[in-house]
Design a protein around this motif. Structure first.
Motif, PDB file in Angstrom:
ATOM      1  N   GLN A 102      24.749  -1.190  -3.449  1.00 19.51           N
ATOM      2  CA  GLN A 102      25.951  -1.591  -4.185  1.00 19.51           C
ATOM      3  C   GLN A 102      27.204  -1.282  -3.371  1.00 19.51           C
ATOM      4  O   GLN A 102      28.144  -2.080  -3.343  1.00 19.51           O
ATOM      5  N   GLN A 103      27.222  -0.157  -2.699  1.00 24.61           N
ATOM      6  CA  GLN A 103      28.362   0.181  -1.842  1.00 24.61           C
ATOM      7  C   GLN A 103      28.477  -0.816  -0.692  1.00 24.61           C
ATOM      8  O   GLN A 103      29.583  -1.221  -0.324  1.00 24.61           O
ATOM      9  N   ALA A 104      27.346  -1.233  -0.126  1.00 25.12           N
ATOM     10  CA  ALA A 104      27.367  -2.225   0.946  1.00 25.12           C
ATOM     11  C   ALA A 104      27.903  -3.557   0.432  1.00 25.12           C
ATOM     12  O   ALA A 104      28.705  -4.222   1.102  1.00 25.12           O
ATOM     13  N   ARG A 117      19.009   4.365  -3.305  1.00 22.72           N
ATOM     14  CA  ARG A 117      18.979   3.131  -2.507  1.00 22.72           C
ATOM     15  C   ARG A 117      19.823   2.045  -3.171  1.00 22.72           C
ATOM     16  O   ARG A 117      20.576   1.331  -2.503  1.00 22.72           O
ATOM     17  N   ASP A 149      22.403   2.529  -5.159  1.00 21.96           N
ATOM     18  CA  ASP A 149      23.807   2.889  -4.985  1.00 21.96           C
ATOM     19  C   ASP A 149      24.294   2.524  -3.584  1.00 21.96           C
ATOM     20  O   ASP A 149      25.400   2.010  -3.419  1.00 21.96           O
ATOM     21  N   GLY A 150      23.451   2.784  -2.591  1.00 16.95           N
ATOM     22  CA  GLY A 150      23.808   2.419  -1.215  1.00 16.95           C
ATOM     23  C   GLY A 150      23.978   0.916  -1.055  1.00 16.95           C
ATOM     24  O   GLY A 150      24.917   0.447  -0.401  1.00 16.95           O
ATOM     25  N   ASP A 179      29.932  -3.979  -2.136  1.00 17.58           N
ATOM     26  CA  ASP A 179      31.364  -3.794  -2.378  1.00 17.58           C
ATOM     27  C   ASP A 179      32.161  -3.846  -1.078  1.00 17.58           C
ATOM     28  O   ASP A 179      33.244  -4.442  -1.016  1.00 17.58           O
ATOM     29  N   ALA A 180      31.633  -3.215  -0.024  1.00 23.22           N
ATOM     30  CA  ALA A 180      32.316  -3.233   1.276  1.00 23.22           C
ATOM     31  C   ALA A 180      32.381  -4.655   1.831  1.00 23.22           C
ATOM     32  O   ALA A 180      33.413  -5.075   2.377  1.00 23.22           O
ATOM     33  N   GLU A 181      31.298  -5.412   1.689  1.00 22.63           N
ATOM     34  CA  GLU A 181      31.298  -6.800   2.171  1.00 22.63           C
ATOM     35  C   GLU A 181      32.272  -7.654   1.374  1.00 22.63           C
ATOM     36  O   GLU A 181      32.956  -8.518   1.930  1.00 22.63           O
ATOM     37  N   ARG A 182      32.353  -7.437   0.070  1.00 25.71           N
ATOM     38  CA  ARG A 182      33.325  -8.180  -0.741  1.00 25.71           C
ATOM     39  C   ARG A 182      34.748  -7.867  -0.309  1.00 25.71           C
ATOM     40  O   ARG A 182      35.588  -8.760  -0.214  1.00 25.71           O
TER      41      ARG A 182
END
Length: 102
Positions: A68-70, A63, A65-66, A72-75
């Protein structure tokens, strides 16, 4: 066969002591077996708890990691939007905010 041959060398008292000793040894062996069983049951319960904790940790890590990926995608999306806004601003003719000309 003579009955005297069945009596131990120490007399009937020796048989009683031997029987008592045998009873104590049997009792201790049974107690030891019970202790080992209780210990193994406790170990089994601890292993089940450890497995459940590991599963919860793995789920939390997944969760995290998910998330953190979200983030990163928003950034990345924010940076792309800022880059587009900066490029659009460079393409516009400059004017003063008070309505005056250049």
């Amino acid at each position: 066969m003579d009955l005297a041959t069945l009596i131990p060398a120490g007399g009937l008292g020796a048989a009683t002591v031997g029987g008592t000793l045998l009873a104590v040894v049997v009792y201790l062996l049974n107690a030891n077996r019970q202790d080992r069983k209780e210990y193994q049951d406790a170990v089994d319960r601890a292993e089940v708890r450890a497995d459940a904790a590991e599963a919860r940790r793995s789920a939390a890590e997944a969760r995290m990691d998910g998330l953190q990926q979200a983030v990163d995608a928003e950034r990345a999306a924010r940076r792309a939007a800022e880059d587009r806004a900066a490029a659009a601003e460079r393409e516009l003719p400059h004017h003063r905010p008070d309505g005056g000309g250049p």
